[in-house]
Design a protein around this motif. Structure first.
Motif, PDB file in Angstrom:
ATOM      1  N   THR A   9     -11.630 -41.481 -22.636  1.00 22.68           N
ATOM      2  CA  THR A   9     -10.371 -42.097 -23.037  1.00 22.68           C
ATOM      3  C   THR A   9      -9.856 -42.958 -21.890  1.00 22.68           C
ATOM      4  O   THR A   9      -9.741 -42.488 -20.760  1.00 22.68           O
ATOM      5  CB  THR A   9      -9.317 -41.027 -23.389  1.00 22.68           C
ATOM      6  OG1 THR A   9      -9.811 -40.237 -24.464  1.00 22.68           O
ATOM      7  CG2 THR A   9      -8.002 -41.667 -23.793  1.00 22.68           C
ATOM      8  N   GLU A 134      -3.869 -46.473 -25.301  1.00 23.33           N
ATOM      9  CA  GLU A 134      -5.116 -45.726 -25.167  1.00 23.33           C
ATOM     10  C   GLU A 134      -6.209 -46.254 -26.078  1.00 23.33           C
ATOM     11  O   GLU A 134      -5.923 -46.820 -27.133  1.00 23.33           O
ATOM     12  CB  GLU A 134      -4.892 -44.244 -25.487  1.00 23.33           C
ATOM     13  CG  GLU A 134      -3.947 -43.555 -24.534  1.00 23.33           C
ATOM     14  CD  GLU A 134      -3.760 -42.074 -24.842  1.00 23.33           C
ATOM     15  OE1 GLU A 134      -4.513 -41.515 -25.680  1.00 23.33           O
ATOM     16  OE2 GLU A 134      -2.857 -41.464 -24.251  1.00 23.33           O
ATOM     17  N   SER A 169     -11.346 -39.022 -18.901  1.00 23.59           N
ATOM     18  CA  SER A 169     -10.260 -39.997 -19.069  1.00 23.59           C
ATOM     19  C   SER A 169     -10.054 -40.742 -17.757  1.00 23.59           C
ATOM     20  O   SER A 169     -10.398 -40.247 -16.683  1.00 23.59           O
ATOM     21  CB  SER A 169      -8.962 -39.318 -19.508  1.00 23.59           C
ATOM     22  OG  SER A 169      -8.467 -38.497 -18.482  1.00 23.59           O
TER      23      SER A 169
END
Length: 194
Positions: A9, A134, A169
Motif C-alpha cells: 500500500t 492510498e 506499506s
C-alpha cells in the motif's frame, strides 16, 4: 520463514503531510494493459468534469456525456491529444480516441473553472490514489513514477521514486506547488475607533 508480501500500500502525501487523491502512479509491469472494448466515461456534472482525473490505457475511446442541464464546449490543446467537442448538451454520438500516452488537460470554452485530466498510460501498471491518498501496487514493484496536477505549472511533470523492498506499506512525499494556504483574513488588527 514469513510469508511473501503480495502487495504494497502506497500513501501519497504533499510536503505538508496532506494525503493526495487523484495522484497517478505508474510502474513497470510484466504484461501490458490493453485498451478496453467499451469507451470510458468523462462526465460533466455540476459544471465539473467527473471524475476530475480519468486514467485510461493507450488506445482507449472516451465518451463525454453532459449530465448538466446547460451546454458545454469541451476541448484540449494538450500534446497527447488535441480535440474539440463544440457546444452541446446530452451525449455526443462519437467517442474520442486517446492513442498517445501523456496527460490531456480538458477545459470548457463556456465555463473557465471546468478543468479535468485524462492520463493516458503506455500500457504498464497504473493506478490512481483514492480520496484517502492510498493505492496498492504489486509487491515486486521496485520504483514508481507519480504524476499529480500540482507538481509543476505545466501539469506534465512526473517524479520517479524508488520503493523499499519487503514492506507492506510506504509513504511517498511529493513537493507540490501552491500548497501553502494563505493566513486567514481577519476583521483587522486595529481596534475600532483606534
Amino acid at each position: 520463514m514469513s510469508p511473501a508480501i503480495s502487495a504494497k500500500t502506497l500513501v501519497i502525501q504533499d510536503q505538508l503531510q496532506n494525503r493526495l487523491e487523484n495522484a497517478v502512479v505508474t510502474w513497470q509491469a510484466d504484461t501490458a494493459q490493453a485498451a478496453p472494448s467499451e469507451p470510458a466515461i468523462m462526465d460533466q456534472v455540476g459544471k465539473q468534469f467527473l471524475p476530475e482525473v480519468l486514467v485510461v490505457p493507450q488506445g482507449t475511446e472516451v465518451l463525454f456525456p453532459n449530465s448538466d442541464n446547460i451546454r458545454h464546449h469541451v476541448y484540449s490543446f494538450s500534446e497527447a491529444k488535441t480535440f474539440e467537442i463544440k457546444l452541446y448538451s446530452g451525449k455526443p454520438t462519437e467517442p474520442v480516441s486517446f492513442d498517445t500516452p501523456g496527460v490531456v488537460i480538458l477545459g470548457c470554452n463556456i465555463h473557465d473553472q471546468m478543468i479535468g485530466y485524462i492520463y493516458v498510460s503506455d500500457g504498464n501498471g497504473v493506478g490512481k490514489t483514492d480520496d484517502n491518498g492510498e493505492l496498492t501496487v504489486p509487491d515486486n514493484v521496485e520504483a514508481v513514477t507519480v504524476w499529480h496536477k500540482n507538481l509543476d505549472i505545466l501539469q506534465a511533470r512526473r517524479e520517479t521514486i524508488s520503493l523499499s523492498p519487503g514492506t507492506t506499506s510506504e509513504t511517498l512525499i511529493l513537493n507540490l506547488m501552491a500548497t501553502e494556504r494563505p493566513a486567514p483574513k481577519t476583521f483587522g488588527s486595529r481596534k475600532f475607533g483606534g
